[in-house]
Design a protein around this motif. Structure first.
Motif, PDB file in Angstrom:
ATOM      1  N   LEU A  69     -56.027  14.207 123.956  1.00  0.00           N
ATOM      2  CA  LEU A  69     -55.784  14.626 122.580  1.00  0.00           C
ATOM      3  C   LEU A  69     -54.317  14.884 122.263  1.00  0.00           C
ATOM      4  CD1 LEU A  69     -57.012  15.097 119.860  1.00  0.00           C
ATOM      5  CD2 LEU A  69     -57.483  17.458 120.522  1.00  0.00           C
ATOM      6  N   ALA A  70     -53.594  15.578 123.116  1.00  0.00           N
ATOM      7  CA  ALA A  70     -52.185  15.873 122.828  1.00  0.00           C
ATOM      8  C   ALA A  70     -51.349  14.600 122.748  1.00  0.00           C
ATOM      9  CB  ALA A  70     -51.617  16.813 123.881  1.00  0.00           C
ATOM     10  N   ILE A  71     -51.746  13.577 123.476  1.00  0.00           N
ATOM     11  CA  ILE A  71     -50.980  12.325 123.512  1.00  0.00           C
ATOM     12  C   ILE A  71     -51.299  11.442 122.310  1.00  0.00           C
ATOM     13  CG2 ILE A  71     -50.599  10.222 124.875  1.00  0.00           C
ATOM     14  CD1 ILE A  71     -51.300  12.033 127.348  1.00  0.00           C
ATOM     15  N   VAL A  72     -52.536  11.479 121.824  1.00  0.00           N
ATOM     16  CA  VAL A  72     -52.935  10.593 120.722  1.00  0.00           C
ATOM     17  C   VAL A  72     -53.058  11.304 119.375  1.00  0.00           C
ATOM     18  CG1 VAL A  72     -54.097   9.004 122.296  1.00  0.00           C
ATOM     19  CG2 VAL A  72     -55.431  10.795 121.164  1.00  0.00           C
ATOM     20  N   ASP A  73     -52.798  12.594 119.335  1.00  0.00           N
ATOM     21  CA  ASP A  73     -52.910  13.331 118.078  1.00  0.00           C
ATOM     22  C   ASP A  73     -52.046  12.689 116.995  1.00  0.00           C
ATOM     23  OD1 ASP A  73     -53.628  15.327 116.267  1.00  0.00           O
ATOM     24  OD2 ASP A  73     -51.903  16.562 116.821  1.00  0.00           O
ATOM     25  N   GLY A  74     -52.630  12.425 115.859  1.00  0.00           N
ATOM     26  CA  GLY A  74     -51.908  11.826 114.744  1.00  0.00           C
ATOM     27  C   GLY A  74     -51.948  10.309 114.721  1.00  0.00           C
ATOM     28  N   THR A  75     -52.605   9.701 115.697  1.00  0.00           N
ATOM     29  CA  THR A  75     -52.650   8.240 115.780  1.00  0.00           C
ATOM     30  C   THR A  75     -53.535   7.647 114.694  1.00  0.00           C
ATOM     31  OG1 THR A  75     -52.291   8.247 118.165  1.00  0.00           O
ATOM     32  CG2 THR A  75     -53.302   6.273 117.244  1.00  0.00           C
ATOM     33  N   GLU A  76     -53.040   6.582 114.084  1.00  0.00           N
ATOM     34  CA  GLU A  76     -53.855   5.769 113.192  1.00  0.00           C
ATOM     35  C   GLU A  76     -54.149   4.465 113.925  1.00  0.00           C
ATOM     36  OE1 GLU A  76     -53.823   4.268 108.651  1.00  0.00           O
ATOM     37  OE2 GLU A  76     -52.183   3.506 109.887  1.00  0.00           O
ATOM     38  N   ILE A  77     -55.412   4.125 114.014  1.00  0.00           N
ATOM     39  CA  ILE A  77     -55.835   2.874 114.639  1.00  0.00           C
ATOM     40  C   ILE A  77     -56.027   1.856 113.528  1.00  0.00           C
ATOM     41  CG2 ILE A  77     -57.590   1.757 116.055  1.00  0.00           C
ATOM     42  CD1 ILE A  77     -58.293   4.612 117.112  1.00  0.00           C
ATOM     43  N   ASP A  78     -55.404   0.691 113.692  1.00  0.00           N
ATOM     44  CA  ASP A  78     -55.532  -0.360 112.691  1.00  0.00           C
ATOM     45  C   ASP A  78     -55.993  -1.638 113.380  1.00  0.00           C
ATOM     46  OD1 ASP A  78     -55.468  -1.669 110.257  1.00  0.00           O
ATOM     47  OD2 ASP A  78     -53.325  -1.365 109.914  1.00  0.00           O
ATOM     48  N   LEU A  79     -56.312  -2.629 112.612  1.00  0.00           N
ATOM     49  CA  LEU A  79     -56.743  -3.920 113.125  1.00  0.00           C
ATOM     50  C   LEU A  79     -55.893  -4.985 112.444  1.00  0.00           C
ATOM     51  CD1 LEU A  79     -59.116  -5.270 114.842  1.00  0.00           C
ATOM     52  CD2 LEU A  79     -60.099  -5.786 112.615  1.00  0.00           C
ATOM     53  N   ILE A  80     -55.273  -5.821 113.265  1.00  0.00           N
ATOM     54  CA  ILE A  80     -54.508  -6.925 112.685  1.00  0.00           C
ATOM     55  C   ILE A  80     -55.224  -8.220 113.025  1.00  0.00           C
ATOM     56  CG2 ILE A  80     -52.272  -5.755 112.648  1.00  0.00           C
ATOM     57  CD1 ILE A  80     -51.552  -7.281 115.201  1.00  0.00           C
ATOM     58  N   ARG A  81     -55.221  -9.103 112.062  1.00  0.00           N
ATOM     59  CA  ARG A  81     -55.836 -10.414 112.247  1.00  0.00           C
ATOM     60  C   ARG A  81     -54.725 -11.426 112.417  1.00  0.00           C
ATOM     61  NH1 ARG A  81     -59.199  -7.711 108.662  1.00  0.00           N
ATOM     62  NH2 ARG A  81     -61.310  -7.519 109.476  1.00  0.00           N
ATOM     63  N   GLN A  82     -54.845 -12.227 113.461  1.00  0.00           N
ATOM     64  CA  GLN A  82     -53.891 -13.288 113.703  1.00  0.00           C
ATOM     65  C   GLN A  82     -54.625 -14.608 113.627  1.00  0.00           C
ATOM     66  OE1 GLN A  82     -52.528 -11.769 117.465  1.00  0.00           O
ATOM     67  NE2 GLN A  82     -50.811 -10.724 116.516  1.00  0.00           N
ATOM     68  N   LYS A  83     -53.952 -15.688 113.842  1.00  0.00           N
ATOM     69  CA  LYS A  83     -54.530 -17.021 113.646  1.00  0.00           C
ATOM     70  C   LYS A  83     -55.934 -17.170 114.210  1.00  0.00           C
ATOM     71  CE  LYS A  83     -50.033 -19.110 113.498  1.00  0.00           C
ATOM     72  NZ  LYS A  83     -49.055 -19.946 114.142  1.00  0.00           N
ATOM     73  N   LEU A  84     -56.121 -16.879 115.484  1.00  0.00           N
ATOM     74  CA  LEU A  84     -57.409 -17.129 116.116  1.00  0.00           C
ATOM     75  C   LEU A  84     -58.151 -15.870 116.540  1.00  0.00           C
ATOM     76  CD1 LEU A  84     -56.423 -20.182 118.331  1.00  0.00           C
ATOM     77  CD2 LEU A  84     -57.622 -20.194 116.140  1.00  0.00           C
ATOM     78  N   GLY A  85     -57.674 -14.721 116.149  1.00  0.00           N
ATOM     79  CA  GLY A  85     -58.357 -13.516 116.596  1.00  0.00           C
ATOM     80  C   GLY A  85     -57.885 -12.282 115.869  1.00  0.00           C
ATOM     81  N   GLU A  86     -58.292 -11.170 116.415  1.00  0.00           N
ATOM     82  CA  GLU A  86     -57.914  -9.876 115.868  1.00  0.00           C
ATOM     83  C   GLU A  86     -57.645  -8.921 117.016  1.00  0.00           C
ATOM     84  OE1 GLU A  86     -61.279  -9.187 113.333  1.00  0.00           O
ATOM     85  OE2 GLU A  86     -62.501  -8.458 114.980  1.00  0.00           O
ATOM     86  N   GLN A  87     -56.868  -7.874 116.719  1.00  0.00           N
ATOM     87  CA  GLN A  87     -56.455  -6.947 117.761  1.00  0.00           C
ATOM     88  C   GLN A  87     -56.250  -5.566 117.149  1.00  0.00           C
ATOM     89  OE1 GLN A  87     -52.886  -8.317 119.661  1.00  0.00           O
ATOM     90  NE2 GLN A  87     -52.339  -6.302 120.399  1.00  0.00           N
TER      91      GLN A  87
END
Length: 111
Positions: A69-87
């Motif tokens: 928790l202390a290391i990831v506090d405030g993190t926003e997780i997003d998803l990016i789409r690229q040509k053949l996939g997503e990450q």
């Protein structure tokens, strides 16, 4: 203290959860590894672990273990789409450096 999902990531996690009916939500955290120190872990949560903090965003639960928790506090997780996939990408305000390959990171505090 919070971890959140950007709209594209929220939609993708919802799809994962609909495909896995026994999953409770998203499990997010870190583990010691790599050349810089920390690596993200993201998977479906199948059970609640002792010490979990649970963040609710709309209808999706995000499970974060106490040690991460202390290391990831405030993190926003997003998803990016690229040509053949997503990450998934992680916008973590606690990151102070990344290794050259992008697989691990460091924070300003030693945890």
């Amino acid at each position: 203290m919070a971890v959140s999902l950007a709209p594209a990531a929220l939609d993708r996690v919802r799809r994962y959860l609909s495909e896995t009916p026994d999953a409770l939500g998203l499990r997010f955290g870190v583990k010691k590894t790599g050349c810089s120190g920390w690596q993200y872990i993201a998977d479906l949560a199948k059970q609640t672990e002792q010490g979990d903090r649970v963040f609710l965003q709309d209808d999706v639960r995000i499970y974060v273990d106490e040690a991460s928790l202390a290391i990831v506090d405030g993190t926003e997780i997003d998803l990016i789409r690229q040509k053949l996939g997503e990450q998934f990408v992680f916008r973590n305000p606690n990151v102070r450096g990344e290794c050259g390959c992008g697989e691990s990171f460091t924070t300003s505090d030693e945890h």
